[in-house]
Design a protein around this motif. Structure first.
Motif, mmCIF file in Angstrom:
data_model
loop_
_atom_site.group_PDB
_atom_site.id
_atom_site.type_symbol
_atom_site.label_atom_id
_atom_site.label_comp_id
_atom_site.label_asym_id
_atom_site.label_seq_id
_atom_site.Cartn_x
_atom_site.Cartn_y
_atom_site.Cartn_z
ATOM 1 N N LEU A 114 0.823 -1.209 0.000
ATOM 2 C CA LEU A 114 0.000 0.000 0.000
ATOM 3 C C LEU A 114 0.856 1.258 0.000
ATOM 4 O O LEU A 114 0.504 2.262 -0.635
ATOM 5 N N LEU A 115 1.999 1.209 0.710
ATOM 6 C CA LEU A 115 2.933 2.328 0.765
ATOM 7 C C LEU A 115 4.316 1.857 0.351
ATOM 8 O O LEU A 115 4.700 0.710 0.603
ATOM 9 N N GLN A 116 5.071 2.741 -0.281
ATOM 10 C CA GLN A 116 6.406 2.432 -0.760
ATOM 11 C C GLN A 116 7.387 3.478 -0.223
ATOM 12 O O GLN A 116 6.998 4.598 0.112
ATOM 13 N N GLU A 117 8.660 3.097 -0.165
ATOM 14 C CA GLU A 117 9.738 4.028 0.195
ATOM 15 C C GLU A 117 9.406 4.798 1.478
ATOM 16 O O GLU A 117 9.456 6.030 1.521
ATOM 17 N N ILE A 118 9.099 4.070 2.523
ATOM 18 C CA ILE A 118 8.697 4.681 3.794
ATOM 19 C C ILE A 118 9.934 5.150 4.549
ATOM 20 O O ILE A 118 10.921 4.432 4.660
ATOM 21 N N LYS A 119 9.866 6.359 5.077
ATOM 22 C CA LYS A 119 10.969 6.931 5.841
ATOM 23 C C LYS A 119 10.432 7.519 7.151
ATOM 24 O O LYS A 119 9.450 8.255 7.147
ATOM 25 N N VAL A 120 11.094 7.183 8.256
ATOM 26 C CA VAL A 120 10.773 7.766 9.559
ATOM 27 C C VAL A 120 11.654 9.000 9.737
ATOM 28 O O VAL A 120 12.877 8.889 9.815
ATOM 29 N N LEU A 121 11.037 10.173 9.791
ATOM 30 C CA LEU A 121 11.802 11.413 9.897
ATOM 31 C C LEU A 121 12.056 11.816 11.344
ATOM 32 O O LEU A 121 13.178 12.150 11.722
ATOM 33 N N VAL A 122 11.007 11.811 12.156
ATOM 34 C CA VAL A 122 11.126 12.307 13.534
ATOM 35 C C VAL A 122 10.255 11.454 14.446
ATOM 36 O O VAL A 122 9.128 11.109 14.096
ATOM 37 N N VAL A 123 10.791 11.133 15.615
ATOM 38 C CA VAL A 123 10.002 10.591 16.721
ATOM 39 C C VAL A 123 10.317 11.453 17.942
ATOM 40 O O VAL A 123 11.419 11.386 18.489
ATOM 41 N N ALA A 124 9.372 12.299 18.331
ATOM 42 C CA ALA A 124 9.558 13.204 19.471
ATOM 43 C C ALA A 124 8.888 12.592 20.693
ATOM 44 O O ALA A 124 7.693 12.270 20.657
ATOM 45 N N HIS A 125 9.643 12.441 21.764
ATOM 46 C CA HIS A 125 9.145 11.786 22.971
ATOM 47 C C HIS A 125 8.692 12.817 24.007
ATOM 48 O O HIS A 125 9.248 13.917 24.113
ATOM 49 N N ASN A 126 7.665 12.431 24.767
ATOM 50 C CA ASN A 126 7.173 13.234 25.892
ATOM 51 C C ASN A 126 6.867 14.671 25.481
ATOM 52 O O ASN A 126 7.340 15.632 26.094
ATOM 53 N N ILE A 127 6.073 14.814 24.437
ATOM 54 C CA ILE A 127 5.688 16.145 23.990
ATOM 55 C C ILE A 127 4.718 16.745 25.003
ATOM 56 O O ILE A 127 3.898 16.036 25.590
ATOM 57 N N PRO A 128 4.808 18.054 25.267
ATOM 58 C CA PRO A 128 3.968 18.642 26.318
ATOM 59 C C PRO A 128 2.491 18.711 25.962
ATOM 60 O O PRO A 128 1.629 18.630 26.841
ATOM 61 N N THR A 129 2.170 18.885 24.693
ATOM 62 C CA THR A 129 0.767 19.016 24.295
ATOM 63 C C THR A 129 0.613 18.598 22.835
ATOM 64 O O THR A 129 1.599 18.470 22.102
ATOM 65 N N ARG A 130 -0.622 18.370 22.431
ATOM 66 C CA ARG A 130 -0.903 17.985 21.051
ATOM 67 C C ARG A 130 -0.914 19.222 20.151
ATOM 68 O O ARG A 130 -1.331 20.305 20.553
ATOM 69 N N LEU A 131 -0.469 19.023 18.912
ATOM 70 C CA LEU A 131 -0.591 20.066 17.900
ATOM 71 C C LEU A 131 -1.961 20.030 17.237
ATOM 72 O O LEU A 131 -2.516 21.071 16.881
ATOM 73 N N PHE A 132 -2.497 18.828 17.065
ATOM 74 C CA PHE A 132 -3.749 18.644 16.356
ATOM 75 C C PHE A 132 -4.839 18.196 17.329
ATOM 76 O O PHE A 132 -4.621 17.289 18.134
ATOM 77 N N PRO A 133 -6.017 18.814 17.277
ATOM 78 C CA PRO A 133 -7.100 18.423 18.185
ATOM 79 C C PRO A 133 -7.694 17.061 17.875
ATOM 80 O O PRO A 133 -8.298 16.436 18.738
ATOM 81 N N ASP A 134 -7.538 16.576 16.649
ATOM 82 C CA ASP A 134 -8.105 15.294 16.242
ATOM 83 C C ASP A 134 -7.221 14.718 15.143
ATOM 84 O O ASP A 134 -6.165 15.270 14.823
ATOM 85 N N TRP A 135 -7.641 13.593 14.553
ATOM 86 C CA TRP A 135 -6.909 13.012 13.430
ATOM 87 C C TRP A 135 -7.661 13.347 12.145
ATOM 88 O O TRP A 135 -8.863 13.105 12.046
ATOM 89 N N TYR A 136 -6.938 13.929 11.187
ATOM 90 C CA TYR A 136 -7.555 14.418 9.960
ATOM 91 C C TYR A 136 -6.888 13.780 8.746
ATOM 92 O O TYR A 136 -5.739 13.328 8.800
#
Length: 243
Positions: A114-136
């Protein structure tokens, strides 16, 4: 002449003991709240993969994660462009780990995945708050214009920072839609082109050696850290003699 009592007192810094931190984490776990983490992934859509199919796959994965792990809900954005996919996720560590495992499984399915050439760019741990109120889910039907200048002269860290800057603008835009409208899902589908990540930037990251695949990320993340102690180099004494 002013006395010693007139001099301003130095600011008192809050010092927390390890026990206080441990108790806070225990209380959060007891209340059902888990530390939040953020994952940023880019990929290319597989041949013949429809946008609805990609979105449905991830939506089902999140539902299974909540049922199996009873963790934090997922927030973020799945950005579907003609030549690439950008996915930012915010959730607990168990859900993030499950998503990376799923991406590694897709990577091993070959050219029909289903997906090709997948790359993990960033994994940020223990973030203080969410950027997005929901999943879009946002679908861009037209090519994303490239900015002035070329990413070839930038480092990988600078290009990733550019992606994060655009995602911050996207998060602020979506939050404004949530504040102005009760249903922001439909408005998210019509994102402004200047808010989207240029395809040239994604192409650069796909070729960057610093960006790891999900499989390599899991291998590094799960590898035990076993430093060699000084005592191990002395005892037991190695034998250099043959009988």
């Amino acid at each position: 002449m002013s006395g010693p009592s007139d001099s301003p007192e130095p600011p008192q810094l809050e010092r927390r003991s390890l026990l206080a931190v441990w108790r806070e984490r225990r209380n959060r776990a007891a209340e059902g709240r888990f530390p939040l983490h953020r994952l940023l992934v880019v990929a290319r859509p597989g041949e013949g993969a429809a946008a609805e199919e990609v979105a449905g796959h991830h939506r089902g994965l999140f539902e299974n994660a909540l049922e199996d792990h009873s963790g934090e809900r997922v927030s973020g954005l799945l950005l579907l462009c003609p030549s690439y996919i950008c996915h930012v996720l915010e959730s607990c560590s168990s859900t993030i780990h499950l998503v990376i495992q799923d991406l590694a499984s897709l990577q091993n399915q070959g050219p029909n995945a289903l997906l090709q050439e997948i790359k993990v760019l960033v994994v940020a741990h223990n973030i203080p708050t969410r950027l997005f109120p929901d999943w879009y889910v946002a679908i861009a039907t037209s090519p994303v214009p490239s900015p002035q200048g070329s990413t070839q002269s930038d480092s990988t860290a600078e290009v990733v920072a550019e992606c994060l800057t655009l995602l911050l603008k996207l998060a602020a835009y979506i939050q404004s839609l949530e504040d102005d409208s009760e249903d922001a899902d439909e408005s998210v589908h019509t994102l402004e082109p200047e808010l989207l990540i240029p395809a040239e930037t994604i192409n650069y990251l796909h070729n960057a050696e610093e960006c790891t695949s999900p499989e390599d990320f899991l291998r590094i993340y799960l590898s035990p850290s076993q430093p060699v102690l000084d005592s191990e180099t002395v005892w037991p004494v190695p034998s250099h003699f043959s009988v």
